[in-house]
Design a protein around this motif. Structure first.
Motif, mmCIF file in Angstrom:
data_model
loop_
_atom_site.group_PDB
_atom_site.id
_atom_site.type_symbol
_atom_site.label_atom_id
_atom_site.label_comp_id
_atom_site.label_asym_id
_atom_site.label_seq_id
_atom_site.Cartn_x
_atom_site.Cartn_y
_atom_site.Cartn_z
ATOM 1 N N GLN A 27 -40.393 -33.195 5.498
ATOM 2 C CA GLN A 27 -39.204 -32.372 5.686
ATOM 3 C C GLN A 27 -39.520 -31.090 6.433
ATOM 4 O O GLN A 27 -38.748 -30.642 7.273
ATOM 5 C CB GLN A 27 -38.569 -32.044 4.330
ATOM 6 C CG GLN A 27 -38.008 -33.252 3.604
ATOM 7 C CD GLN A 27 -37.462 -32.884 2.226
ATOM 8 O OE1 GLN A 27 -37.903 -31.912 1.624
ATOM 9 N NE2 GLN A 27 -36.525 -33.680 1.742
ATOM 10 N N MET A 28 -40.660 -30.507 6.147
ATOM 11 C CA MET A 28 -41.002 -29.234 6.769
ATOM 12 C C MET A 28 -41.324 -29.392 8.247
ATOM 13 O O MET A 28 -40.820 -28.627 9.087
ATOM 14 C CB MET A 28 -42.183 -28.586 6.053
ATOM 15 C CG MET A 28 -42.628 -27.274 6.680
ATOM 16 S SD MET A 28 -43.920 -26.441 5.735
ATOM 17 C CE MET A 28 -42.958 -25.822 4.364
ATOM 18 N N VAL A 29 -42.152 -30.364 8.602
ATOM 19 C CA VAL A 29 -42.597 -30.483 9.998
ATOM 20 C C VAL A 29 -41.678 -31.360 10.828
ATOM 21 O O VAL A 29 -41.813 -31.412 12.058
ATOM 22 C CB VAL A 29 -44.041 -31.022 10.070
ATOM 23 C CG1 VAL A 29 -44.982 -30.140 9.272
ATOM 24 C CG2 VAL A 29 -44.125 -32.469 9.579
ATOM 25 N N GLU B 107 -50.368 -16.610 7.944
ATOM 26 C CA GLU B 107 -49.038 -16.781 8.543
ATOM 27 C C GLU B 107 -49.157 -17.466 9.906
ATOM 28 O O GLU B 107 -49.877 -17.006 10.796
ATOM 29 C CB GLU B 107 -48.334 -15.439 8.711
ATOM 30 C CG GLU B 107 -46.911 -15.579 9.252
ATOM 31 C CD GLU B 107 -46.169 -14.260 9.287
ATOM 32 O OE1 GLU B 107 -45.113 -14.208 9.964
ATOM 33 O OE2 GLU B 107 -46.616 -13.286 8.645
ATOM 34 N N VAL B 108 -48.443 -18.571 10.047
ATOM 35 C CA VAL B 108 -48.397 -19.305 11.310
ATOM 36 C C VAL B 108 -46.968 -19.813 11.521
ATOM 37 O O VAL B 108 -46.118 -19.715 10.630
ATOM 38 C CB VAL B 108 -49.382 -20.499 11.327
ATOM 39 C CG1 VAL B 108 -50.819 -20.020 11.223
ATOM 40 C CG2 VAL B 108 -49.067 -21.485 10.212
ATOM 41 N N ILE B 109 -46.739 -20.346 12.696
ATOM 42 C CA ILE B 109 -45.435 -20.922 13.036
ATOM 43 C C ILE B 109 -45.648 -22.366 13.429
ATOM 44 O O ILE B 109 -46.483 -22.666 14.290
ATOM 45 C CB ILE B 109 -44.770 -20.157 14.200
ATOM 46 C CG1 ILE B 109 -44.550 -18.689 13.824
ATOM 47 C CG2 ILE B 109 -43.442 -20.801 14.583
ATOM 48 C CD1 ILE B 109 -44.093 -17.831 14.993
ATOM 49 N N ILE B 110 -44.929 -23.274 12.773
ATOM 50 C CA ILE B 110 -45.010 -24.682 13.153
ATOM 51 C C ILE B 110 -43.845 -25.012 14.068
ATOM 52 O O ILE B 110 -42.764 -24.424 13.955
ATOM 53 C CB ILE B 110 -44.997 -25.612 11.925
ATOM 54 C CG1 ILE B 110 -43.661 -25.511 11.180
ATOM 55 C CG2 ILE B 110 -46.165 -25.306 11.006
ATOM 56 C CD1 ILE B 110 -43.524 -26.507 10.064
ATOM 57 N N GLU B 111 -44.065 -25.927 14.979
ATOM 58 C CA GLU B 111 -42.987 -26.365 15.877
ATOM 59 C C GLU B 111 -42.665 -27.830 15.596
ATOM 60 O O GLU B 111 -43.555 -28.686 15.634
ATOM 61 C CB GLU B 111 -43.381 -26.194 17.342
ATOM 62 C CG GLU B 111 -42.258 -26.554 18.313
ATOM 63 C CD GLU B 111 -42.598 -26.221 19.744
ATOM 64 O OE1 GLU B 111 -42.454 -25.039 20.125
ATOM 65 O OE2 GLU B 111 -43.009 -27.140 20.489
ATOM 66 N N ARG B 112 -41.413 -28.092 15.292
ATOM 67 C CA ARG B 112 -40.974 -29.455 15.028
ATOM 68 C C ARG B 112 -40.750 -30.196 16.341
ATOM 69 O O ARG B 112 -40.650 -29.575 17.408
ATOM 70 C CB ARG B 112 -39.679 -29.422 14.216
ATOM 71 C CG ARG B 112 -39.873 -28.893 12.800
ATOM 72 C CD ARG B 112 -38.562 -28.670 12.106
ATOM 73 N NE ARG B 112 -38.734 -28.373 10.675
ATOM 74 C CZ ARG B 112 -37.828 -27.830 9.905
ATOM 75 N NH1 ARG B 112 -36.643 -27.502 10.415
ATOM 76 N NH2 ARG B 112 -38.067 -27.607 8.631
#
Length: 625
Positions: free
Chosen positions: A182-184, A230-235
């Motif tokens: 769900q998150m990625v 802290e990071v940012i994931i890209e879907r």
């Protein structure tokens, strides 16, 4: 899930729990039950959250290791058969993001977020269930401290993830849960995807991260845990989600690295809250500075045009009160705008006697905040002049105030002010601050005011373009400023006060300058002052041990509410009024209809309050015990 995938998933899970030691490194609690609900295994964090260590495989401790469980919805206690784990084992359906309250043996309670997944064998038979849960008590308290609504709180809880995945020593994924998907926004590939469930990670500044910068890569290469990275994931659809990564390398019994585990927490809502908070602080700073600059200008211009210190105080106080009244209206509407009728009520119709002498009519028009503030000051100047020199300075004078909106494509507000029955009108030889403000106060919005000094009475026509300066009215608003319940009804326009010598007044006020002002005003009127009391303790001692006639009291003393003080005064039968910057909604429960002098105030309003309280004593309505 395909049979082969389900087999690999089940095998991976069982291997993990067989190893056991790495579970104690997780920052969340995890325990496993068999199909009968007996606890088979739990990690150290679960024991810390429970405050105890349950017996393994004990039929008397089924479904949870908690001492007691309670529902967060209504606080009722759960029976073992009512617990989420029992529901999963009964239905075979997982439970997501369920909040429950755990009571420990020492009586302390924590709120946890639980995610429970059933475990099936290759033939689809239920074998048991796994519960991963984390303490969200601090988050819950933080949300309550900023007074978030129940709906917002529920939305934040719904957004909380329990995303967990594991890797081998090379960073290849060996396990992930549904929350990770769900998150990625994609289904990770076991044994192929490396370092993270997401194919792209970015630093908080938006720059792309190389694979060796991924939290899992750093944790495995440097053999150290990372907390709140802290990071940012890209879907795959391009949406970016800020997260905090809790990454921990896993070692076996002899200290050899065997892989790693990562827990990802979505902080989108936190980021939005921080951005909103930053915006609100900037906006508050802007408005406060603008207000202070306006007050500074009012003070300077009032001083220049004043004929005496008393004249300065009267003019300056009136203009500041005009500003404060408009701020109150805008605050009640969350600075959405101010209805014209309410502006007129706050600036022109100051007491009940005005209702018989002032005729008003016009449609409902809601002005945006800034033009409403400037129009309010303009209306105040017109009303102040009418009370000093014009129609409202004599009992037979009248004022007709009408307005309309002309035009559809480019609407213009036309407001006509016409006085009659007053003293002879004389055209002033010079233009003072008031006249300048009336004529130029709306120029920034393309508005104008035309003054007419006619024999039958002073008149003024105000024209204000409404395009971009008005907002849709919520409803028709009756022109009523509520002064029938406030001290303005008895104070404004009062030219003389009766002898107050011998009246003993308790003053409760935590602001030193305001307390000095109140004390000076009362003493000049002949009153005897008790206090001022600067805090609730001092005030209570004076109320209980001293003799006095009436009391003037702030509604909040350095952050302490005065509910108990109000109740004590009432019990003793001592009349009192609130002197406060709060509206009626900020007064103690049961006293919203009490006499209220709104800050800022002038001496006539304060003495008017004392007069009203003295009348209650004389009528026997309230009498000291």
């Amino acid at each position: 899930m395909k049979t082969a995938d389900r087999t690999r998933w089940r095998t991976s899970v069982l291997e993990m729990f067989a190893a056991g030691s790495w579970l104690d490194l997780l920052p969340i609690g995890i325990y496993v039950c068999d199909k009968d609900g007996c606890v088979l295994q739990f990690n150290a964090h679960a024991a810390r959250l429970w405050g105890r260590k349950p017996a393994l495989k004990d039929p008397s401790e089924r479904f949870s290791g908690s001492y007691r469980l309670f529902r967060t919805e209504d606080g009722s206690r759960m029976t073992p058969e009512d617990t989420p784990m029992a529901e999963v084992l009964r239905t075979g359906v997982g439970v997501r993001d369920k909040t429950v309250e755990i009571e420990r043996p020492d009586g302390t309670r924590i709120t946890v977020l639980a995610n429970i997944e059933p475990v099936f064998d290759d033939d689809g038979n239920l074998e048991g269930a796994i519960n991963s849960f984390q303490d969200i008590s601090e988050l819950k308290r933080a949300l309550e401290r900023v007074e978030l609504s129940e709906k917002k709180l529920h939305a934040v809880f719904d957004a909380l993830p329990a995303a967990v995945y594991t890797t081998d020593t090379d960073g290849k994924l060996t396990f992930y849960n549904k929350a990770s998907v769900q998150m990625v926004g994609r289904e990770p590939r076991l044994g192929e995807d490396q370092w993270c469930c997401s194919s792209k990670l970015f630093s908080p500044d938006g720059s792309a991260m190389s694979h060796d910068e991924y939290p899992m890569a750093v944790a495995l290469h440097e053999k150290r845990p990372l907390t709140e990275a802290e990071v940012i994931i890209e879907r795959p659809d391009g949406e970016q989600v800020p997260i905090l990564a809790y990454t921990t390398p896993i070692f076996d019994a002899v200290g050899r690295l065997t892989g790693g585990v990562n827990v990802l927490v979505d902080i989108t809502e936190r980021k939005k809250a921080q951005e909103a908070q930053s915006f609100l602080i900037d906006e508050l700073n802007h408005r406060v500075k603008n207000t202070l600059a306006t007050v500074q200008s009012i003070a300077g211009q009032s001083f220049k045009s004043a004929t005496s210190p008393a004249d300065f105080v009267e003019k300056f106080s009136g203009r500041v009160q005009s500003l404060a009244n408009t701020h109150t209206i805008l605050t009640q509407e969350t600075w959405r705008g101010a209805e014209l009728g309410r502006l007129i009520g706050g600036q022109v119709i100051l007491h009940e006697a005005d209702r018989a002498r002032v005729d008003t009519s016009g449609p409902s028009v809601t002005l945006a905040a800034q033009p409403a503030l400037h129009l309010a000051l303009l209306l105040h100047e017109l009303a102040a002049n009418a009370r000093r020199y014009g129609a409202l300075s004599v009992s037979e004078g009248r004022l007709d105030l009408t307005w309309r909106v002309d035009g559809d494509a480019s609407p213009i507000l036309i407001l006509d002010w016409q006085e009659s029955g007053g003293p002879p009108v004389v055209t002033p030889a010079t233009r003072g601050f008031g006249s300048t403000l009336i004529e130029s106060g709306l120029a920034a919005y393309g508005g104008m005011a035309e003054l007419r000094f006619e024999a039958e009475g002073f008149g003024c026509r105000i024209s204000l373009p409404l395009t971009g300066l008005s907002v849709p009215a919520r409803k028709d608003v009756e022109i009523d400023n509520g002064f029938s319940r406030s001290i303005a009804a008895v104070a404004v326009g009062q030219s003389e006060v009766s002898d107050m010598a011998g009246t003993r007044v308790l003053v409760v006020e935590d602001e030193p300058l305001v307390a000095i002002d109140i004390e000076d005003c009362l003493k000049e009127a002949g009153c005897s002052v008790l206090g001022p009391a600067a805090n609730a303790e001092q005030a209570m001692r004076l109320i209980q041990n001293e003799t006095f006639d009436i009391a003037l009291m702030d509604a909040n003393l350095a952050g302490t509410r005065v509910d108990e003080l109000a109740q004590t005064l009432k019990a003793r039968g001592i009349p009192f009024a609130f002197v406060s910057g709060y509206g009626r909604e900020g007064l103690p429960a049961g006293f919203q209809e009490a006499l209220l002098v709104s800050k800022p105030f002038n001496s006539r309003q304060l003495i008017g309050a004392v007069e009203s309280l003295r009348e209650r004593l004389a009528e026997g309505t309230e009498r000291p015990a």
